[in-house]
Design an enzyme around this catalytic site. Structure first.
Site, PDB file in Angstrom:
ATOM      1  N   GLU A  33     -80.282   1.438 -15.113  1.00 50.41           N
ATOM      2  CA  GLU A  33     -79.442   2.056 -14.315  1.00 50.41           C
ATOM      3  C   GLU A  33     -78.578   3.100 -15.167  1.00 50.41           C
ATOM      4  O   GLU A  33     -77.370   3.452 -14.856  1.00 50.41           O
ATOM      5  CB  GLU A  33     -78.402   0.692 -14.158  1.00 50.41           C
ATOM      6  CG  GLU A  33     -79.188  -0.199 -13.071  1.00 50.41           C
ATOM      7  CD  GLU A  33     -78.234  -1.354 -12.713  1.00 50.41           C
ATOM      8  OE1 GLU A  33     -78.105  -1.323 -11.319  1.00 50.41           O
ATOM      9  OE2 GLU A  33     -77.411  -1.838 -13.561  1.00 50.41           O
ATOM     10  N   ALA A  47     -82.910  -9.664  -3.785  1.00 50.57           N
ATOM     11  CA  ALA A  47     -83.204 -11.085  -4.026  1.00 50.57           C
ATOM     12  C   ALA A  47     -83.558 -11.234  -5.507  1.00 50.57           C
ATOM     13  O   ALA A  47     -84.400 -11.893  -5.937  1.00 50.57           O
ATOM     14  CB  ALA A  47     -84.188 -11.814  -3.216  1.00 50.57           C
ATOM     15  N   ARG A  54     -82.913 -13.599 -15.022  1.00 50.82           N
ATOM     16  CA  ARG A  54     -83.997 -14.229 -14.454  1.00 50.82           C
ATOM     17  C   ARG A  54     -85.398 -14.596 -14.938  1.00 50.82           C
ATOM     18  O   ARG A  54     -86.066 -13.565 -15.255  1.00 50.82           O
ATOM     19  CB  ARG A  54     -84.347 -13.395 -13.125  1.00 50.82           C
ATOM     20  CG  ARG A  54     -85.243 -13.909 -12.141  1.00 50.82           C
ATOM     21  CD  ARG A  54     -85.178 -13.251 -10.838  1.00 50.82           C
ATOM     22  NE  ARG A  54     -86.211 -13.600  -9.871  1.00 50.82           N
ATOM     23  CZ  ARG A  54     -87.002 -12.818  -9.144  1.00 50.82           C
ATOM     24  NH1 ARG A  54     -86.232 -11.451  -9.134  1.00 50.82           N
ATOM     25  NH2 ARG A  54     -87.861 -12.832  -8.366  1.00 50.82           N
ATOM     26  N   LYS A  74     -65.447  -1.779 -16.065  1.00 49.02           N
ATOM     27  CA  LYS A  74     -66.597  -2.417 -15.966  1.00 49.02           C
ATOM     28  C   LYS A  74     -67.689  -1.228 -16.703  1.00 49.02           C
ATOM     29  O   LYS A  74     -68.673  -1.603 -17.610  1.00 49.02           O
ATOM     30  CB  LYS A  74     -67.264  -2.965 -14.762  1.00 49.02           C
ATOM     31  CG  LYS A  74     -68.716  -3.634 -15.157  1.00 49.02           C
ATOM     32  CD  LYS A  74     -68.538  -5.023 -15.585  1.00 49.02           C
ATOM     33  CE  LYS A  74     -69.868  -5.548 -15.895  1.00 49.02           C
ATOM     34  NZ  LYS A  74     -70.751  -6.006 -14.804  1.00 49.02           N
ATOM     35  N   ALA A 110     -76.010 -13.754 -14.904  1.00 46.37           N
ATOM     36  CA  ALA A 110     -77.080 -14.413 -14.511  1.00 46.37           C
ATOM     37  C   ALA A 110     -78.420 -13.673 -15.039  1.00 46.37           C
ATOM     38  O   ALA A 110     -78.180 -12.450 -14.909  1.00 46.37           O
ATOM     39  CB  ALA A 110     -77.215 -14.605 -12.831  1.00 46.37           C
TER      40      ALA A 110
HETATM   41  O1  KPL Z   1     -72.792  -6.630 -17.866  1.00 43.91           O
HETATM   42  C1  KPL Z   1     -73.400  -6.460 -18.962  1.00 43.91           C
HETATM   43  C2  KPL Z   1     -74.792  -6.019 -18.735  1.00 43.91           C
HETATM   44  O2  KPL Z   1     -75.725  -6.653 -19.553  1.00 43.91           O
HETATM   45  O3  KPL Z   1     -75.086  -5.270 -17.820  1.00 43.91           O
HETATM   46  C3  KPL Z   1     -72.761  -6.872 -20.143  1.00 43.91           C
HETATM   47  C4  KPL Z   1     -71.408  -7.201 -19.983  1.00 43.91           C
HETATM   48  C5  KPL Z   1     -73.207  -5.811 -21.398  1.00 43.91           C
HETATM   49  C6  KPL Z   1     -73.199  -8.018 -20.880  1.00 43.91           C
HETATM   50  O4  KPL Z   1     -74.554  -7.999 -21.320  1.00 43.91           O
END
Ligand code: KPL
Length: 305
Positions: free
Chosen positions: A266, A10, A129, A183, A127
């Site tokens: 991460e 969440a 927060r 990505k 998104a």
């Molecule tokens: O996915 C993103 C992240 O911040 O993890 C990007 C694409 C770099 C956008 O901020």
């Protein structure tokens, strides 16, 4: 088919998806040891700028209905441990949709639960927060979903239909692994630099440290991708990275935000994954390794301080 879609995690992404699905569809799964019940309430600031109050039930498992899917929206390092703790209470046929950044956590889940339908998603929706009870839809994008195993591929159509009931753009991917790599490239080229330099995405192109190392990051990525059967050219990867950095110029990347808030990052699933996989294949990746170590060292210093 049931109405309930479960969401594990969440945080900003989970709350964003819960708010985007048709009203009454989403339910958050609490941690098994938590006593959470009732409703999770927060404000969603829409992309157009209006504020909407959202109320999502906490649904301890097992649920009193057959869940249509479980969306896993935790950070990459929490996905497998969190799923392992709830798996016994989740029907075997429930599709599990993994929304993690980077690479490695999705494959770990797929190999831990080979019989379950496992899907992965990669999204350019943004998104964040800024406060615990406020989620901001900061950028519009597209979400690609694809099966990671045979049963996941069979579940793709109903999962795409379920998620398409949001106002978001959802597409079915025949090869989601390529999407995850794309990505990963963007995150590997933006996130560690913005975290180390403490700058928004759009300022990277003016930073000497970024300009000194970005070509090597891209060469190491392209070398590994080509080895894994994903065609890639280092120069094009750099163009892709710089295009996204400019398109999201005022963004604070997720890794910079984690460092600013003193949370774990991460990095092990982004540049750390590239460094580990390359090492396992005897491919050199010194710059991805250096970035991983530097991000670790700033977060370790924070923890000691
Ligand atoms: O996915 C993103 C992240 O911040 O993890 C990007 C694409 C770099 C956008 O901020």
């Amino acid at each position: 088919m049931s109405k309930g879609c479960l969401i594990l995690g969440a945080g900003s992404l989970g709350r964003f998806w819960a708010a985007s699905l048709a009203p009454g569809v989403a339910n958050f799964v609490p941690r098994p040891e938590s006593m959470l019940s009732g409703q999770c309430e927060y404000l969603l600031q829409t992309f157009q700028g209006s504020s909407v109050t959202v109320s999502v039930p906490w649904q301890p498992l097992p649920a009193p209905y057959t869940p249509s899917a479980l969306l896993v929206t935790t950070k990459a390092m929490h996905a497998l441990p969190a799923l392992t703790r709830i798996a016994a209470s989740l029907p075997d046929a429930t599709p599990i949709v993994l929304f993690q950044n980077g690479m490695g956590s999705q494959q770990a889940v797929a190999s831990m639960f080979p019989e379950r339908p496992i899907l992965a998603a990669t999204t350019t929706e943004a998104a964040n927060r800024p406060q615990p009870d406020v989620v901001v839809h900061a950028g519009r994008g597209v979400t690609w979903i694809g099966g990671l195993n045979a049963t996941g591929k069979q579940a793709l159509t109903p999962v795409v239909e379920l998620l398409s009931r949001s106002h978001l753009q959802i597409r079915a991917a025949t090869d989601i692994t390529s999407g995850l790599w794309q990505k990963l490239v963007i995150n590997a080229g933006i996130n560690p630099f913005t975290a180390l330099l403490d700058c928004p995405n759009g300022q990277l192109r003016d930073q000497t440290f970024f300009l000194r190392h970005i070509d090597a990051v891209c060469e190491e990525l392209a070398q590994l991708m080509n080895h894994e059967g994903i065609p890639a050219d280092a120069k094009n990867l750099r163009v892709d990275i710089e295009t996204v950095a400019q398109a999201t110029a005022s963004n604070t990347s997720s890794m910079r935000a984690d460092v600013q808030m003193g949370r774990p990052t991460e990095i092990d699933f982004i540049n750390g994954y590239v460094a580990r996989q390359s090492a396992a294949l005897n491919l050199p990746a010194p710059v991805n390794r250096m970035l991983t170590e530097r991000v670790h060292s700033i977060t370790n210093t924070q923890q000691r301080g």
